[in-house]
Design a protein around this motif. Sequence first.
Motif, PDB file in Angstrom:
ATOM      1  N   LYS A 269      10.860  13.789  -7.042  1.00  0.00           N
ATOM      2  CA  LYS A 269      11.692  12.697  -6.571  1.00  0.00           C
ATOM      3  C   LYS A 269      11.513  11.517  -7.516  1.00  0.00           C
ATOM      4  O   LYS A 269      10.384  11.144  -7.867  1.00  0.00           O
ATOM      5  CB  LYS A 269      11.273  12.278  -5.154  1.00  0.00           C
ATOM      6  N   ILE A 270      12.620  10.932  -7.922  1.00  0.00           N
ATOM      7  CA  ILE A 270      12.590   9.786  -8.826  1.00  0.00           C
ATOM      8  C   ILE A 270      13.038   8.556  -8.045  1.00  0.00           C
ATOM      9  O   ILE A 270      14.106   8.578  -7.409  1.00  0.00           O
ATOM     10  CB  ILE A 270      13.490  10.042 -10.043  1.00  0.00           C
ATOM     11  N   SER A 271      12.216   7.505  -8.074  1.00  0.00           N
ATOM     12  CA  SER A 271      12.464   6.320  -7.257  1.00  0.00           C
ATOM     13  C   SER A 271      12.240   5.052  -8.056  1.00  0.00           C
ATOM     14  O   SER A 271      11.470   5.035  -9.024  1.00  0.00           O
ATOM     15  CB  SER A 271      11.529   6.303  -6.032  1.00  0.00           C
ATOM     16  N   ALA A 272      12.910   3.971  -7.620  1.00  0.00           N
ATOM     17  CA  ALA A 272      12.663   2.635  -8.170  1.00  0.00           C
ATOM     18  C   ALA A 272      11.733   1.899  -7.214  1.00  0.00           C
ATOM     19  O   ALA A 272      11.998   1.826  -6.009  1.00  0.00           O
ATOM     20  CB  ALA A 272      13.969   1.872  -8.330  1.00  0.00           C
ATOM     21  N   LEU A 273      10.633   1.357  -7.751  1.00  0.00           N
ATOM     22  CA  LEU A 273       9.642   0.624  -6.961  1.00  0.00           C
ATOM     23  C   LEU A 273       9.669  -0.844  -7.350  1.00  0.00           C
ATOM     24  O   LEU A 273       9.744  -1.173  -8.536  1.00  0.00           O
ATOM     25  CB  LEU A 273       8.229   1.180  -7.199  1.00  0.00           C
ATOM     26  N   MET A 274       9.566  -1.722  -6.336  1.00  0.00           N
ATOM     27  CA  MET A 274       9.594  -3.157  -6.602  1.00  0.00           C
ATOM     28  C   MET A 274       8.752  -3.902  -5.579  1.00  0.00           C
ATOM     29  O   MET A 274       8.616  -3.461  -4.437  1.00  0.00           O
ATOM     30  CB  MET A 274      11.037  -3.697  -6.505  1.00  0.00           C
ATOM     31  N   ARG A 275       8.213  -5.032  -5.973  1.00  0.00           N
ATOM     32  CA  ARG A 275       7.724  -5.980  -4.989  1.00  0.00           C
ATOM     33  C   ARG A 275       8.906  -6.413  -4.116  1.00  0.00           C
ATOM     34  O   ARG A 275      10.018  -6.594  -4.631  1.00  0.00           O
ATOM     35  CB  ARG A 275       7.132  -7.204  -5.682  1.00  0.00           C
ATOM     36  N   PRO A 276       8.694  -6.568  -2.829  1.00  0.00           N
ATOM     37  CA  PRO A 276       9.835  -6.857  -1.951  1.00  0.00           C
ATOM     38  C   PRO A 276      10.545  -8.164  -2.259  1.00  0.00           C
ATOM     39  O   PRO A 276      11.760  -8.269  -2.063  1.00  0.00           O
ATOM     40  CB  PRO A 276       9.215  -6.866  -0.554  1.00  0.00           C
ATOM     41  N   ASP A 277       9.811  -9.181  -2.759  1.00  0.00           N
ATOM     42  CA  ASP A 277      10.483 -10.433  -3.087  1.00  0.00           C
ATOM     43  C   ASP A 277      11.367 -10.280  -4.322  1.00  0.00           C
ATOM     44  O   ASP A 277      12.486 -10.800  -4.372  1.00  0.00           O
ATOM     45  CB  ASP A 277       9.466 -11.564  -3.285  1.00  0.00           C
ATOM     46  N   ARG A 278      10.874  -9.523  -5.323  1.00  0.00           N
ATOM     47  CA  ARG A 278      11.689  -9.326  -6.513  1.00  0.00           C
ATOM     48  C   ARG A 278      12.937  -8.498  -6.199  1.00  0.00           C
ATOM     49  O   ARG A 278      13.971  -8.658  -6.842  1.00  0.00           O
ATOM     50  CB  ARG A 278      10.862  -8.647  -7.599  1.00  0.00           C
ATOM     51  N   ALA A 279      12.826  -7.621  -5.214  1.00  0.00           N
ATOM     52  CA  ALA A 279      13.978  -6.807  -4.827  1.00  0.00           C
ATOM     53  C   ALA A 279      15.113  -7.646  -4.254  1.00  0.00           C
ATOM     54  O   ALA A 279      16.241  -7.167  -4.142  1.00  0.00           O
ATOM     55  CB  ALA A 279      13.549  -5.755  -3.804  1.00  0.00           C
ATOM     56  N   GLU A 280      14.835  -8.904  -3.900  1.00  0.00           N
ATOM     57  CA  GLU A 280      15.864  -9.788  -3.351  1.00  0.00           C
ATOM     58  C   GLU A 280      16.651 -10.520  -4.435  1.00  0.00           C
ATOM     59  O   GLU A 280      17.700 -11.096  -4.156  1.00  0.00           O
ATOM     60  CB  GLU A 280      15.220 -10.822  -2.414  1.00  0.00           C
ATOM     61  N   ARG A 281      16.180 -10.510  -5.669  1.00  0.00           N
ATOM     62  CA  ARG A 281      16.879 -11.246  -6.718  1.00  0.00           C
ATOM     63  C   ARG A 281      18.234 -10.596  -7.016  1.00  0.00           C
ATOM     64  O   ARG A 281      18.319  -9.366  -7.146  1.00  0.00           O
ATOM     65  CB  ARG A 281      16.047 -11.268  -8.003  1.00  0.00           C
ATOM     66  N   PRO A 282      19.285 -11.391  -7.146  1.00  0.00           N
ATOM     67  CA  PRO A 282      20.596 -10.812  -7.453  1.00  0.00           C
ATOM     68  C   PRO A 282      20.585  -9.968  -8.726  1.00  0.00           C
ATOM     69  O   PRO A 282      21.214  -8.911  -8.779  1.00  0.00           O
ATOM     70  CB  PRO A 282      21.487 -12.045  -7.602  1.00  0.00           C
TER      71      PRO A 282
END
Length: 308
Positions: A269-282
């Motif tokens: 499985k290939i996934s994109a991982l992010m800090r949740p705050d950075r995931a909010e950036r447009p």
Amino acid sequence: MDVRRLELLRELAERGSITAVAAATNRTSSAVSQQLKVLEREAGIPLTERRGRGIVLTGAGRMLAQTATDVAVALERADALWNDFKQAPSGDVTLTIFPTGGQMLLPGLLTAIRDVAGLTLDCSDQDPLLPDFADLTPDFDIVVADAPAILPSWRERGLAVVPLMTEPLDVALPEGHPLSEKKSLSPRDVIDETWIGVPAGFPFDRILRQIETANGSPARVMQRFVDNGIVESIVAAGHGIAILPRFTTRDHENGLVTRPLTGVRAVRKISALMRPDRAERPSVRLVVEALRTEAARFQAEHETASAG
């Protein structure tokens, strides 16, 4: 409480040491320690405790660090709403990826976003020997990782996880191998074969462990390599068979044929991982959406080619 001091506590929770926090935030270790002591006085209860030569968060410290994450998410969401209102997504986005993932996804991704005004995407690849790509999320906006499934540890870290694609893992054989006459291979079919493997613990090696379990006998592994290109060359030369990813293995072009593996779960499985705050950036949201679109296109295209 000061938001900046809360952020230092969060960094300590994720990076594990005062020294690492200092390096990441361009402060001295003593300055970080002083700010955490001020935060502790504001909280009124111990937030850290000594363990060996370092410090770790107390239960209260871990809870407050989670609050710091919640605050960061709220601030990024508010900033994203404002940016959405006043302009198209813009700014710098950093992305890191494992090598074969980059081979599959980066060409189309860079094409998709190259005309977005004001957006700069800085891509890099990582040594696949890294034990857990999630460790890179403090230093990159988007981390593309592969694993047998979405790992519980990613959720436990509070990361935003966006599934991108599922890639089958096949058995690679030299052209002319007797097993190439079969349309698919079972663990029993390959019980007496010599394997060209990957380092122990890698996702492909876990498939080999499943084959051993199904057969009730150890696999005979002659060599182990990190680089899939080396594995392909050695298999093509007739020195063994291997587990390789379907979409990036150059079968029939360099003396290889591949066959699906049945009887075990052979996918990554290939996934994109992010800090949740950075995931909010447009800007980050735009890149992730472009990644999802490219992954879906790439997977559909190669599944159609395989079926043909």
